[in-house]
Design a protein around this motif. Structure first.
Motif, PDB file in Angstrom:
ATOM      1  N   ARG A 156       2.084  25.672  -1.020  1.00 38.21           N
ATOM      2  CA  ARG A 156       3.220  24.845  -0.596  1.00 38.21           C
ATOM      3  C   ARG A 156       2.953  24.246   0.779  1.00 38.21           C
ATOM      4  NH1 ARG A 156       7.655  25.553  -3.755  1.00 38.21           N
ATOM      5  NH2 ARG A 156       7.390  27.089  -5.413  1.00 38.21           N
ATOM      6  N   VAL A 157       2.820  22.913   0.806  1.00 35.54           N
ATOM      7  CA  VAL A 157       2.613  22.189   2.052  1.00 35.54           C
ATOM      8  C   VAL A 157       3.683  21.096   2.103  1.00 35.54           C
ATOM      9  CG1 VAL A 157       0.972  20.924   3.480  1.00 35.54           C
ATOM     10  CG2 VAL A 157       0.137  22.638   1.854  1.00 35.54           C
ATOM     11  N   PRO A 158       4.790  21.313   2.843  1.00 37.29           N
ATOM     12  CA  PRO A 158       5.918  20.368   2.800  1.00 37.29           C
ATOM     13  C   PRO A 158       5.544  18.921   3.070  1.00 37.29           C
ATOM     14  CG  PRO A 158       6.580  22.403   3.888  1.00 37.29           C
ATOM     15  CD  PRO A 158       5.104  22.509   3.635  1.00 37.29           C
ATOM     16  N   ARG A 159       4.624  18.672   4.012  1.00 37.33           N
ATOM     17  CA  ARG A 159       4.275  17.280   4.313  1.00 37.33           C
ATOM     18  C   ARG A 159       3.582  16.611   3.123  1.00 37.33           C
ATOM     19  NH1 ARG A 159      -1.033  16.717   5.052  1.00 37.33           N
ATOM     20  NH2 ARG A 159      -2.277  18.519   5.703  1.00 37.33           N
ATOM     21  N   VAL A 160       2.798  17.387   2.358  1.00 35.58           N
ATOM     22  CA  VAL A 160       2.129  16.817   1.187  1.00 35.58           C
ATOM     23  C   VAL A 160       3.144  16.565   0.073  1.00 35.58           C
ATOM     24  CG1 VAL A 160       0.355  17.179  -0.568  1.00 35.58           C
ATOM     25  CG2 VAL A 160      -0.066  17.887   1.793  1.00 35.58           C
ATOM     26  N   PHE A 161       4.077  17.503  -0.127  1.00 35.88           N
ATOM     27  CA  PHE A 161       5.132  17.269  -1.120  1.00 35.88           C
ATOM     28  C   PHE A 161       5.939  16.018  -0.765  1.00 35.88           C
ATOM     29  CE2 PHE A 161       5.078  22.076  -1.929  1.00 35.88           C
ATOM     30  CZ  PHE A 161       4.310  21.936  -3.076  1.00 35.88           C
ATOM     31  N   ALA A 162       6.252  15.857   0.523  1.00 35.35           N
ATOM     32  CA  ALA A 162       7.010  14.677   0.947  1.00 35.35           C
ATOM     33  C   ALA A 162       6.226  13.398   0.693  1.00 35.35           C
ATOM     34  CB  ALA A 162       7.372  14.804   2.423  1.00 35.35           C
ATOM     35  N   LYS A 163       4.912  13.448   0.959  1.00 36.75           N
ATOM     36  CA  LYS A 163       4.081  12.275   0.729  1.00 36.75           C
ATOM     37  C   LYS A 163       3.974  11.964  -0.760  1.00 36.75           C
ATOM     38  CE  LYS A 163       1.367   8.935   2.006  1.00 36.75           C
ATOM     39  NZ  LYS A 163       1.931   7.761   2.744  1.00 36.75           N
ATOM     40  N   LEU A 164       3.900  12.994  -1.594  1.00 34.02           N
ATOM     41  CA  LEU A 164       3.857  12.763  -3.036  1.00 34.02           C
ATOM     42  C   LEU A 164       5.122  12.062  -3.514  1.00 34.02           C
ATOM     43  CD1 LEU A 164       2.287  16.098  -4.349  1.00 34.02           C
ATOM     44  CD2 LEU A 164       1.239  13.827  -4.432  1.00 34.02           C
ATOM     45  N   ARG A 165       6.263  12.513  -3.027  1.00 39.14           N
ATOM     46  CA  ARG A 165       7.514  11.856  -3.434  1.00 39.14           C
ATOM     47  C   ARG A 165       7.539  10.408  -2.946  1.00 39.14           C
ATOM     48  NH1 ARG A 165      13.285  13.585  -4.502  1.00 39.14           N
ATOM     49  NH2 ARG A 165      14.356  11.580  -4.529  1.00 39.14           N
ATOM     50  N   GLU A 166       7.112  10.191  -1.714  1.00 38.17           N
ATOM     51  CA  GLU A 166       7.082   8.834  -1.174  1.00 38.17           C
ATOM     52  C   GLU A 166       6.184   7.935  -2.019  1.00 38.17           C
ATOM     53  OE1 GLU A 166       4.986   6.740   2.672  1.00 38.17           O
ATOM     54  OE2 GLU A 166       6.008   8.653   2.999  1.00 38.17           O
ATOM     55  N   THR A 167       5.033   8.449  -2.410  1.00 36.97           N
ATOM     56  CA  THR A 167       4.096   7.674  -3.227  1.00 36.97           C
ATOM     57  C   THR A 167       4.667   7.401  -4.611  1.00 36.97           C
ATOM     58  OG1 THR A 167       2.232   8.664  -2.038  1.00 36.97           O
ATOM     59  CG2 THR A 167       1.750   7.614  -4.148  1.00 36.97           C
ATOM     60  N   LEU A 168       5.318   8.397  -5.191  1.00 42.27           N
ATOM     61  CA  LEU A 168       5.918   8.223  -6.516  1.00 42.27           C
ATOM     62  C   LEU A 168       7.000   7.153  -6.490  1.00 42.27           C
ATOM     63  CD1 LEU A 168       6.077   9.186  -9.454  1.00 42.27           C
ATOM     64  CD2 LEU A 168       7.714  10.932  -8.712  1.00 42.27           C
ATOM     65  N   VAL A 169       7.841   7.165  -5.458  1.00 42.54           N
ATOM     66  CA  VAL A 169       8.903   6.159  -5.347  1.00 42.54           C
ATOM     67  C   VAL A 169       8.312   4.780  -5.081  1.00 42.54           C
ATOM     68  CG1 VAL A 169      10.908   5.434  -3.977  1.00 42.54           C
ATOM     69  CG2 VAL A 169      10.646   7.837  -4.639  1.00 42.54           C
ATOM     70  N   ASP A 170       7.215   4.728  -4.321  1.00 45.05           N
ATOM     71  CA  ASP A 170       6.542   3.455  -4.097  1.00 45.05           C
ATOM     72  C   ASP A 170       6.028   2.867  -5.414  1.00 45.05           C
ATOM     73  OD1 ASP A 170       5.200   1.376  -2.451  1.00 45.05           O
ATOM     74  OD2 ASP A 170       3.380   2.368  -3.158  1.00 45.05           O
ATOM     75  N   LEU A 171       5.512   3.726  -6.281  1.00 45.47           N
ATOM     76  CA  LEU A 171       5.063   3.283  -7.595  1.00 45.47           C
ATOM     77  C   LEU A 171       6.226   2.859  -8.477  1.00 45.47           C
ATOM     78  CD1 LEU A 171       2.420   6.058  -8.313  1.00 45.47           C
ATOM     79  CD2 LEU A 171       1.919   3.616  -8.447  1.00 45.47           C
ATOM     80  N   PHE A 172       7.253   3.700  -8.505  1.00 47.51           N
ATOM     81  CA  PHE A 172       8.382   3.512  -9.424  1.00 47.51           C
ATOM     82  C   PHE A 172       9.692   3.636  -8.652  1.00 47.51           C
ATOM     83  CE2 PHE A 172       5.087   5.948 -11.913  1.00 47.51           C
ATOM     84  CZ  PHE A 172       4.576   4.857 -12.594  1.00 47.51           C
ATOM     85  N   PRO A 173      10.194   2.560  -8.058  1.00 47.01           N
ATOM     86  CA  PRO A 173      11.440   2.636  -7.280  1.00 47.01           C
ATOM     87  C   PRO A 173      12.627   3.170  -8.065  1.00 47.01           C
ATOM     88  CG  PRO A 173      10.302   0.570  -6.856  1.00 47.01           C
ATOM     89  CD  PRO A 173       9.568   1.232  -7.984  1.00 47.01           C
ATOM     90  N   ALA A 174      12.589   3.074  -9.380  1.00 42.07           N
ATOM     91  CA  ALA A 174      13.706   3.551 -10.200  1.00 42.07           C
ATOM     92  C   ALA A 174      13.927   5.055 -10.082  1.00 42.07           C
ATOM     93  CB  ALA A 174      13.480   3.181 -11.665  1.00 42.07           C
ATOM     94  N   VAL A 175      12.945   5.801  -9.570  1.00 43.96           N
ATOM     95  CA  VAL A 175      13.092   7.255  -9.464  1.00 43.96           C
ATOM     96  C   VAL A 175      13.546   7.683  -8.070  1.00 43.96           C
ATOM     97  CG1 VAL A 175      11.295   7.566 -11.199  1.00 43.96           C
ATOM     98  CG2 VAL A 175      10.700   7.763  -8.787  1.00 43.96           C
ATOM     99  N   ALA A 176      13.937   6.723  -7.228  1.00 42.32           N
ATOM    100  CA  ALA A 176      14.272   7.039  -5.839  1.00 42.32           C
ATOM    101  C   ALA A 176      15.382   8.071  -5.717  1.00 42.32           C
ATOM    102  CB  ALA A 176      14.652   5.756  -5.089  1.00 42.32           C
ATOM    103  N   GLU A 177      16.325   8.052  -6.632  1.00 41.69           N
ATOM    104  CA  GLU A 177      17.452   8.991  -6.555  1.00 41.69           C
ATOM    105  C   GLU A 177      17.246  10.236  -7.412  1.00 41.69           C
ATOM    106  OE1 GLU A 177      19.801   8.412  -4.357  1.00 41.69           O
ATOM    107  OE2 GLU A 177      18.691   6.580  -3.876  1.00 41.69           O
ATOM    108  N   ALA A 178      16.128  10.330  -8.078  1.00 43.27           N
ATOM    109  CA  ALA A 178      15.897  11.477  -8.963  1.00 43.27           C
ATOM    110  C   ALA A 178      15.643  12.743  -8.142  1.00 43.27           C
ATOM    111  CB  ALA A 178      14.708  11.205  -9.881  1.00 43.27           C
TER     112      ALA A 178
END
Length: 461
Positions: free
Chosen positions: A324-346
């Protein structure tokens, strides 16, 4: 990632997969025992090996694990069963005794292994959500598109017709991500539920007479025996199937480097969101950036998304808190939302990680030392779900003494050189991980292929 050999079990489920398909409790080794084959590690490598041996011979087989079936990579990966192999065709062809034809035979064997996993799961009644939809790798900038074209041209130069180059409209038919310029596509990948596969495989092994021992930590593998915290196992053949946890064994500290990959999973997404994203056939997806990302649409309509970026830990240490590395998890979410903005609120419902094994030359291997009877497989660099199946069938043939097409593949009996001693190992690996991040940032700024990546390429090919 491979089988955990040290450390206490985590307090929370280590992945979405193991949360949805918890492991069955099995007894530990009750004391000294004797078998024909002892397999160390109850992940995909160890279980495929035991399965194919058990269904092809009357050998007495035991599998031992420090925790439980699927505790390591087999229960934590991104759910890709692909034909990817960590070493390039050129690197395979350059191995001693290899050739262009041998490298292509390895590639063909990897492609066939994807189908073999699905066929074996079907034959054993294992419902692992197997969806053979292929992989799309997006190009989302001019430099990524250049790499996509180069990859396609390289495949053609080898006579391969299994990689397609897609324009933007064709890529959007598969998945609609922001900034798409084009993509490459291969049919040779299936999305799976890895925990259901590994648990079903363990039960298939047991139906065929294999004994599996949980909570039995192995400390050393020697000629004809396996030393554990609960007794000694003796056998003419011993299989090391420990992947990223190999450095915890005596004498194996520098065999592979355990590098962590982290993953997140969303809540189930609505039909409207999926209409916007696509992935109707549950294609797996990535893009052509330097720092690896990977994702899939699950059978229950979640997005599972992972990537590299977590640090390598000094001395090849492997511990539950490294997952568990919080900064990496945060970056993964940021990257996922950048790819697919529709998941921003998921909601992100699960966050996990684990160690994968990287050999010094980035070339996976399988083999048997006939003098000692010790066999091994691993160094998959994160591309292990189907490669483990190929390894299991190959180890079966090697242990039974059969000369087959599998035993003549170029990765058989390959031995990667050892990693450098510390602190050189720590400095080099973390510098490499940092370099890939910088390479992507450089390309975003300059809009030209990264000079950093060009310098690093010979070290990771």
């Amino acid at each position: 990632m491979g089988r955990a050999m040290t450390g206490a079990a985590p307090l929370t489920p280590p992945s979405l997969w193991l949360d949805q398909a918890p492991p069955r409790d099995r007894e530990p080794l009750p004391g000294d025992r004797e078998y024909d084959v002892v397999v160390v590690g109850a992940g995909f490598t160890g279980l495929w090996t035991a399965y194919y041996l058990a269904t092809s011979s009357d050998a007495r087989i035991a599998v031992v694990d420090a925790h439980h079936v699927g505790f390591g990579a087999s229960g934590r990966n991104g759910g890709w069963c692909s034909a990817l192999f960590p070493a390039s065709l050129g690197s395979l062809a350059a191995l001693p005794g290899s050739s262009r034809d041998a490298a292509l035979a390895q590639h063909a064997a990897m492609r066939a292994s994807v189908a073999e996993v699905g066929a074996a799961a079907s034959a054993e009644g294992i419902d692992c959500d197997f969806a053979h939809g292929g992989t799309i790798v997006l190009a989302r900038s001019a430099t990524q598109w250049q790499r996509a074209q180069e990859e396609y041209d390289d495949a053609r130069s080898w006579g391969r017709d299994d990689l397609a180059l897609l324009d933007r409209a064709q890529a959007d038919e598969v998945v609609r991500a922001t900034g798409t310029v084009g993509a490459t596509y291969t049919p040779d990948c299936a999305a799976i539920h890895p925990a259901r596969l590994v648990h079903g495989l363990a039960e298939a092994c047991e139906r065929n007479g294999v004994t599996i021992y949980d909570r039995t930590r192995v400390t050393a593998i020697e000629r004809g025996l396996v030393r554990t915290c609960r007794g000694t196992l003796t056998a003419p053949h011993v299989v090391r199937a420990t992947e990223g946890y190999t450095p915890t064994l005596a004498g194996e500290r520098r065999t592979v480097a355990p590098v962590y990959s982290l993953v997140i999973a969303t809540e189930p997404l609505s039909a409207e969101v999926w209409d916007e994203i696509g992935l109707r056939r549950r294609e797996t997806f990535s893009d052509h950036r330097h720092l690896i990302i990977y994702g899939q649409r699950t059978a229950d309509d979640r997005l599972v998304f992972g990537g590299r970026g977590a640090p390598y830990h000094f001395g090849s240490r492997v511990r539950p808190d490294f997952d568990r590395v919080p900064r990496v998890f945060a970056k993964l979410r940021e990257t996922l939302v950048d790819l697919f903005p529709a998941v921003a609120e998921a909601e992100i419902t699960h966050r996990w990680g684990g160690a994968l094994g990287i050999p010094r030359d980035w070339c996976a291997s399988v083999g048997l030392d006939r003098a000692s009877g010790v066999a091994w497989a691993g160094g998959y660099v994160g591309d292990g779900v189907s490669t483990t199946n190929l390894a299991g069938r190959t180890l079966r043939d090697l242990i039974l003494g059969h000369d087959t097409e599998l035993t003549r593949l170029p990765w058989v009996d390959h031995r990667s050189r050892k990693w450098e001693p510390e602190p050189l190992r720590w400095l080099g690996i973390n510098a490499g991980l940092r370099a890939m991040t910088l390479a992507d940032a450089e390309e975003r700024t300059t809009r030209r292929p990264s000079a950093v990546a060009r310098v690093m390429a010979p070290l990771i090919s």
